[in-house]
Design an enzyme around this catalytic site. Structure first.
Site, PDB file in Angstrom:
ATOM      1  N   ASP A  91       0.859  -1.179   0.000  1.00 52.79           N
ATOM      2  CA  ASP A  91       0.000   0.000   0.000  1.00 52.79           C
ATOM      3  C   ASP A  91       0.899   1.234   0.000  1.00 52.79           C
ATOM      4  O   ASP A  91       1.436   1.628   1.039  1.00 52.79           O
ATOM      5  CB  ASP A  91      -0.901   0.013   1.243  1.00 52.79           C
ATOM      6  CG  ASP A  91      -1.963  -1.085   1.224  1.00 52.79           C
ATOM      7  OD1 ASP A  91      -1.700  -2.152   0.619  1.00 52.79           O
ATOM      8  OD2 ASP A  91      -3.028  -0.888   1.823  1.00 52.79           O
ATOM      9  N   LYS A 101     -10.144   0.518  -2.329  1.00 50.82           N
ATOM     10  CA  LYS A 101     -10.019   0.151  -0.917  1.00 50.82           C
ATOM     11  C   LYS A 101     -10.394   1.348  -0.063  1.00 50.82           C
ATOM     12  O   LYS A 101      -9.863   2.443  -0.247  1.00 50.82           O
ATOM     13  CB  LYS A 101      -8.595  -0.294  -0.597  1.00 50.82           C
ATOM     14  CG  LYS A 101      -8.376  -0.606   0.901  1.00 50.82           C
ATOM     15  CD  LYS A 101      -6.987  -1.151   1.162  1.00 50.82           C
ATOM     16  CE  LYS A 101      -6.705  -1.297   2.671  1.00 50.82           C
ATOM     17  NZ  LYS A 101      -5.374  -1.871   2.932  1.00 50.82           N
ATOM     18  N   LYS A 104      -6.808   3.640  -3.114  1.00 46.19           N
ATOM     19  CA  LYS A 104      -7.196   3.570  -1.706  1.00 46.19           C
ATOM     20  C   LYS A 104      -7.406   4.973  -1.164  1.00 46.19           C
ATOM     21  O   LYS A 104      -6.701   5.903  -1.549  1.00 46.19           O
ATOM     22  CB  LYS A 104      -6.089   2.839  -0.939  1.00 46.19           C
ATOM     23  CG  LYS A 104      -6.242   2.765   0.577  1.00 46.19           C
ATOM     24  CD  LYS A 104      -5.096   1.962   1.172  1.00 46.19           C
ATOM     25  CE  LYS A 104      -5.029   2.065   2.688  1.00 46.19           C
ATOM     26  NZ  LYS A 104      -3.907   1.297   3.262  1.00 46.19           N
TER      27      LYS A 104
END
Length: 240
Positions: free
Chosen positions: A95, A188, A159
């Site tokens: 991430d 996400k 995300k």
């Protein structure tokens, strides 16, 4: 959206173990939660990767980590080096934080943003890469453009948030992100996902993965719903 079960909800959760003050005892407790509730993965600090891989061996819980976290301002070379070390330590998902300042500087910097993402994606060698936009610091145009740049860079997910910038996911932002990427890029939602109701709202808005440190609260509520009890709507977890 059809009713989601505890097990199907758990399969969307990356259990966050990212707070800088966490001790080894704290980390152990969080890894135990992830294993007990059989979430999809944990997202741990880079220095905890190898330990988490060892502790979670045989549980079916994957180990992911963060790159350029939480500000995204490290150089591309530094982000690539982080990915390579994380791979060596056993992480399987990454991430990364986008270069927020470059994104906010305008479209003339888009190529730099894409190159940063693409370098991390390449270093990840086919493993899942997620790009954190930090939506609390962006306006809608920047969120939309950042989502498109994420796709251009070849990442698998866009995300919402780190959870460390004073704001988190909103259903409106999740929808906006989903509207600006193709079918090959998922969304996400992370930051502020503290309850079963929060989780359902994000999934309903189009998220397919949730980042939270409140997994036990969320899945405990899902278990009660599965058992035919009414949701309490309780919010008593501190999410990252």
């Amino acid at each position: 959206m059809s009713r989601i079960t505890e097990r199907s909800l758990a399969a969307t959760i990356d259990h966050a173990i990212l707070k800088p003050e966490l001790t080894r005892v704290d980390v152990d407790a969080e890894l135990d939660i992830a294993a007990e509730w059989k979430v999809f993965s944990v997202c741990v600090r880079p220095s905890d990767i190898a330990y988490a891989v060892h502790r979670l061996e045989g549980t079916g819980v994957a180990v992911g980590t963060v790159i350029g976290f939480p500000h995204g301002t490290t150089s591309t070379a530094a982000k690539v080096a982080e990915v390579r070390q994380a791979l060596a330590d056993g992480a399987t998902e990454f991430d990364m934080v986008i270069n927020i300042g470059r994104l906010r500087s305008g479209a003339e910097f888009d190529d730099e943003v894409v190159q940063d993402i693409a370098a991390v994606v390449e270093a990840a060698s086919g493993h899942v890469t997620k790009v954190i936009l930090e939506t609390a610091l962006l306006d809608d145009e920047q969120i939309a453009r950042g989502s498109r740049l994420t796709e251009r860079g070849g990442a698998d997910f866009v995300k919402t948030s780190t959870g460390f910038a004073g704001g988190g996911a909103t259903a409106a932002h999740v929808r906006l992100m989903g509207e600006n990427v193709g079918d090959g890029v998922q969304v996400k939602a992370s930051g502020g996902v503290r309850s079963y109701a929060d989780a359902l709202a994000m999934l309903d808005a189009g998220a397919t993965r949730l980042g939270t440190s409140g997994s036990a609260v969320i899945l405990g509520e899902a278990r009660r719903v599965d058992a035919g009890e009414e949701s309490t709507g309780a919010v008593d977890a501190a999410s990252y």
